[in-house]
Design a protein around this motif. Structure first.
Motif, PDB file in Angstrom:
ATOM      1  N   GLU A   1       0.070   6.827   3.924  1.00 21.52           N
ATOM      2  CA  GLU A   1      -0.610   8.121   3.992  1.00 21.52           C
ATOM      3  C   GLU A   1       0.292   9.144   4.698  1.00 21.52           C
ATOM      4  O   GLU A   1       1.050   8.796   5.598  1.00 21.52           O
ATOM      5  CB  GLU A   1      -1.891   7.922   4.803  1.00 21.52           C
ATOM      6  CG  GLU A   1      -2.739   9.131   4.981  1.00 21.52           C
ATOM      7  CD  GLU A   1      -3.983   8.841   5.828  1.00 21.52           C
ATOM      8  OE1 GLU A   1      -4.543   9.827   6.339  1.00 21.52           O
ATOM      9  OE2 GLU A   1      -4.370   7.680   5.987  1.00 21.52           O
TER      10      GLU A   1
ATOM     11  N   GLN B   1      -8.865   4.977  18.427  1.00 25.09           N
ATOM     12  CA  GLN B   1      -9.146   3.579  18.096  1.00 25.09           C
ATOM     13  C   GLN B   1      -9.201   2.733  19.375  1.00 25.09           C
ATOM     14  O   GLN B   1     -10.066   1.887  19.538  1.00 25.09           O
ATOM     15  CB  GLN B   1      -8.078   3.022  17.141  1.00 25.09           C
ATOM     16  CG  GLN B   1      -8.074   3.660  15.767  1.00 25.09           C
ATOM     17  CD  GLN B   1      -9.183   3.155  14.876  1.00 25.09           C
ATOM     18  OE1 GLN B   1     -10.357   3.206  15.229  1.00 25.09           O
ATOM     19  NE2 GLN B   1      -8.820   2.671  13.714  1.00 25.09           N
TER      20      GLN B   1
ATOM     21  N   TYR C   1       0.855  -1.188   0.000  1.00 25.37           N
ATOM     22  CA  TYR C   1       0.000   0.000   0.000  1.00 25.37           C
ATOM     23  C   TYR C   1       0.891   1.238   0.000  1.00 25.37           C
ATOM     24  O   TYR C   1       2.077   1.171   0.299  1.00 25.37           O
ATOM     25  CB  TYR C   1      -0.919   0.019   1.230  1.00 25.37           C
ATOM     26  CG  TYR C   1      -0.182   0.043   2.550  1.00 25.37           C
ATOM     27  CD1 TYR C   1       0.127   1.242   3.178  1.00 25.37           C
ATOM     28  CD2 TYR C   1       0.207  -1.138   3.182  1.00 25.37           C
ATOM     29  CE1 TYR C   1       0.806   1.277   4.382  1.00 25.37           C
ATOM     30  CE2 TYR C   1       0.885  -1.125   4.384  1.00 25.37           C
ATOM     31  CZ  TYR C   1       1.185   0.078   4.986  1.00 25.37           C
ATOM     32  OH  TYR C   1       1.855   0.103   6.177  1.00 25.37           O
TER      33      TYR C   1
ATOM     34  N   ASP D   1      -9.304  -2.546  11.121  1.00 24.55           N
ATOM     35  CA  ASP D   1     -10.191  -1.471  10.691  1.00 24.55           C
ATOM     36  C   ASP D   1     -10.000  -1.329   9.183  1.00 24.55           C
ATOM     37  O   ASP D   1      -8.913  -0.982   8.730  1.00 24.55           O
ATOM     38  CB  ASP D   1      -9.830  -0.175  11.417  1.00 24.55           C
ATOM     39  CG  ASP D   1     -10.747   0.980  11.046  1.00 24.55           C
ATOM     40  OD1 ASP D   1     -11.071   1.128   9.837  1.00 24.55           O
ATOM     41  OD2 ASP D   1     -11.121   1.750  11.937  1.00 24.55           O
ATOM     42  N   VAL D   2     -11.053  -1.586   8.414  1.00 28.82           N
ATOM     43  CA  VAL D   2     -10.905  -1.613   6.956  1.00 28.82           C
ATOM     44  C   VAL D   2     -10.704  -0.220   6.359  1.00 28.82           C
ATOM     45  O   VAL D   2     -10.212  -0.101   5.246  1.00 28.82           O
ATOM     46  CB  VAL D   2     -12.095  -2.339   6.272  1.00 28.82           C
ATOM     47  CG1 VAL D   2     -12.133  -3.806   6.667  1.00 28.82           C
ATOM     48  CG2 VAL D   2     -13.416  -1.661   6.580  1.00 28.82           C
ATOM     49  N   ARG D   3     -11.024   0.842   7.100  1.00 27.23           N
ATOM     50  CA  ARG D   3     -10.808   2.207   6.598  1.00 27.23           C
ATOM     51  C   ARG D   3      -9.443   2.750   7.022  1.00 27.23           C
ATOM     52  O   ARG D   3      -8.728   3.324   6.213  1.00 27.23           O
ATOM     53  CB  ARG D   3     -11.914   3.142   7.100  1.00 27.23           C
ATOM     54  CG  ARG D   3     -13.279   2.839   6.494  1.00 27.23           C
ATOM     55  CD  ARG D   3     -14.359   3.752   7.049  1.00 27.23           C
ATOM     56  NE  ARG D   3     -14.463   3.748   8.502  1.00 27.23           N
ATOM     57  CZ  ARG D   3     -15.196   2.903   9.212  1.00 27.23           C
ATOM     58  NH1 ARG D   3     -15.914   1.984   8.610  1.00 27.23           N
ATOM     59  NH2 ARG D   3     -15.232   2.977  10.525  1.00 27.23           N
ATOM     60  N   GLN D   4      -9.104   2.600   8.290  1.00 21.41           N
ATOM     61  CA  GLN D   4      -7.861   3.172   8.823  1.00 21.41           C
ATOM     62  C   GLN D   4      -6.686   2.201   8.773  1.00 21.41           C
ATOM     63  O   GLN D   4      -5.550   2.597   8.984  1.00 21.41           O
ATOM     64  CB  GLN D   4      -8.068   3.631  10.276  1.00 21.41           C
ATOM     65  CG  GLN D   4      -9.142   4.674  10.445  1.00 21.41           C
ATOM     66  CD  GLN D   4      -8.788   5.996   9.795  1.00 21.41           C
ATOM     67  OE1 GLN D   4      -7.638   6.335   9.609  1.00 21.41           O
ATOM     68  NE2 GLN D   4      -9.809   6.752   9.431  1.00 21.41           N
ATOM     69  N   HIS D   5      -6.977   0.922   8.551  1.00 22.43           N
ATOM     70  CA  HIS D   5      -5.962  -0.135   8.425  1.00 22.43           C
ATOM     71  C   HIS D   5      -5.160  -0.381   9.699  1.00 22.43           C
ATOM     72  O   HIS D   5      -4.029  -0.863   9.642  1.00 22.43           O
ATOM     73  CB  HIS D   5      -5.046   0.115   7.225  1.00 22.43           C
ATOM     74  CG  HIS D   5      -5.818   0.257   5.962  1.00 22.43           C
ATOM     75  ND1 HIS D   5      -6.482  -0.789   5.376  1.00 22.43           N
ATOM     76  CD2 HIS D   5      -6.083   1.356   5.213  1.00 22.43           C
ATOM     77  CE1 HIS D   5      -7.106  -0.366   4.297  1.00 22.43           C
ATOM     78  NE2 HIS D   5      -6.890   0.936   4.180  1.00 22.43           N
TER      79      HIS D   5
ATOM     80  N   GLY E   1     -17.064  -1.194  11.124  1.00 20.25           N
ATOM     81  CA  GLY E   1     -16.076  -1.125  10.053  1.00 20.25           C
ATOM     82  C   GLY E   1     -14.824  -1.947  10.268  1.00 20.25           C
ATOM     83  O   GLY E   1     -13.822  -1.733   9.587  1.00 20.25           O
ATOM     84  N   TRP E   2     -14.864  -2.888  11.176  1.00 19.32           N
ATOM     85  CA  TRP E   2     -13.710  -3.752  11.435  1.00 19.32           C
ATOM     86  C   TRP E   2     -13.960  -5.140  10.848  1.00 19.32           C
ATOM     87  O   TRP E   2     -15.084  -5.641  10.873  1.00 19.32           O
ATOM     88  CB  TRP E   2     -13.473  -3.881  12.936  1.00 19.32           C
ATOM     89  CG  TRP E   2     -13.042  -2.610  13.589  1.00 19.32           C
ATOM     90  CD1 TRP E   2     -13.832  -1.525  13.873  1.00 19.32           C
ATOM     91  CD2 TRP E   2     -11.740  -2.275  14.036  1.00 19.32           C
ATOM     92  NE1 TRP E   2     -13.090  -0.540  14.465  1.00 19.32           N
ATOM     93  CE2 TRP E   2     -11.798  -0.979  14.587  1.00 19.32           C
ATOM     94  CE3 TRP E   2     -10.520  -2.946  14.029  1.00 19.32           C
ATOM     95  CZ2 TRP E   2     -10.686  -0.338  15.125  1.00 19.32           C
ATOM     96  CZ3 TRP E   2      -9.421  -2.307  14.575  1.00 19.32           C
ATOM     97  CH2 TRP E   2      -9.506  -1.022  15.108  1.00 19.32           C
ATOM     98  N   LYS E   3     -12.914  -5.755  10.367  1.00 25.51           N
ATOM     99  CA  LYS E   3     -12.995  -7.118   9.834  1.00 25.51           C
ATOM    100  C   LYS E   3     -12.337  -8.069  10.827  1.00 25.51           C
ATOM    101  O   LYS E   3     -11.228  -7.824  11.289  1.00 25.51           O
ATOM    102  CB  LYS E   3     -12.273  -7.206   8.490  1.00 25.51           C
ATOM    103  CG  LYS E   3     -12.293  -8.589   7.892  1.00 25.51           C
ATOM    104  CD  LYS E   3     -11.578  -8.626   6.564  1.00 25.51           C
ATOM    105  CE  LYS E   3     -11.607 -10.050   6.024  1.00 25.51           C
ATOM    106  NZ  LYS E   3     -10.892 -10.162   4.770  1.00 25.51           N
TER     107      LYS E   3
END
Length: 158
Positions: free
Chosen positions: A10, A24, A7, A108-112, A86-88
């Motif tokens: 950011e 978090q 990836y 967290d699928v958005r914040q990783h 939003g967590w996997k």
């Protein structure tokens, strides 16, 4: 320089990344439903060697003061409720540790951020040493961020 990552990191200031890690962790605690004592460890920054000016944030802490039954229910609640936020869930099974207590691994699928939450119960075995018997029952939480880039980051301990 971006060697070995799948990836693109950011851009984020170290202080913003630490604040995000705290938020978090707060979300994890709130979702657990536990209103008990926690250790007060601060987020720690370390270099992400794959990336120039790269770093990651880890935040380890433990919530304790509840019974083993309440802690097990809290871990189950996290497994059920974090996906709604939003967590996997990647894993929910006995840890590979000697104690074989339950462990939950989520992302967290958005914040990783990735998080490992593990039951940490004092041993009742007569063979356990003073450290195994002397602890307080709790849930141990280990949060790890992805790599971020901050052009002002120069190394460990910021």
């Amino acid at each position: 320089m971006n060697k070995g990552l799948d990836y693109k990191p950011e851009q984020m200031s170290v202080s913003a990344a630490k604040d995000l890690a705290r938020r978090q962790s707060s979300l994890i605690l709130d979702t657990s439903g536990l209103k008990r004592e926690t250790t007060n460890g601060a987020p720690i920054v370390s270099a992400c060697k794959e990336v120039e000016h790269g770093y990651r944030v880890t935040h380890s802490w433990k919530v304790y003061g509840s019974s083993q039954e309440e802690l097990t229910q809290a871990l189950e609640r996290l497994r059920e409720k974090l996906p709604e936020r939003g967590w996997k869930v990647h894993r929910f099974e006995h840890a590979k540790s000697k104690a074989r207590q339950m462990q939950l691994d989520v992302e967290d699928v958005r914040q990783h951020h990735t998080v490992t939450i593990e039951e940490d119960f004092a041993s009742t075995s007569s063979k356990a040493g003073k450290w195994g018997k002397g602890g307080r029952d709790g849930l141990f939480v280990y949060l790890d961020s992805p790599c971020y880039i901050d052009s002002d980051f120069e190394g460990e301990g910021q």
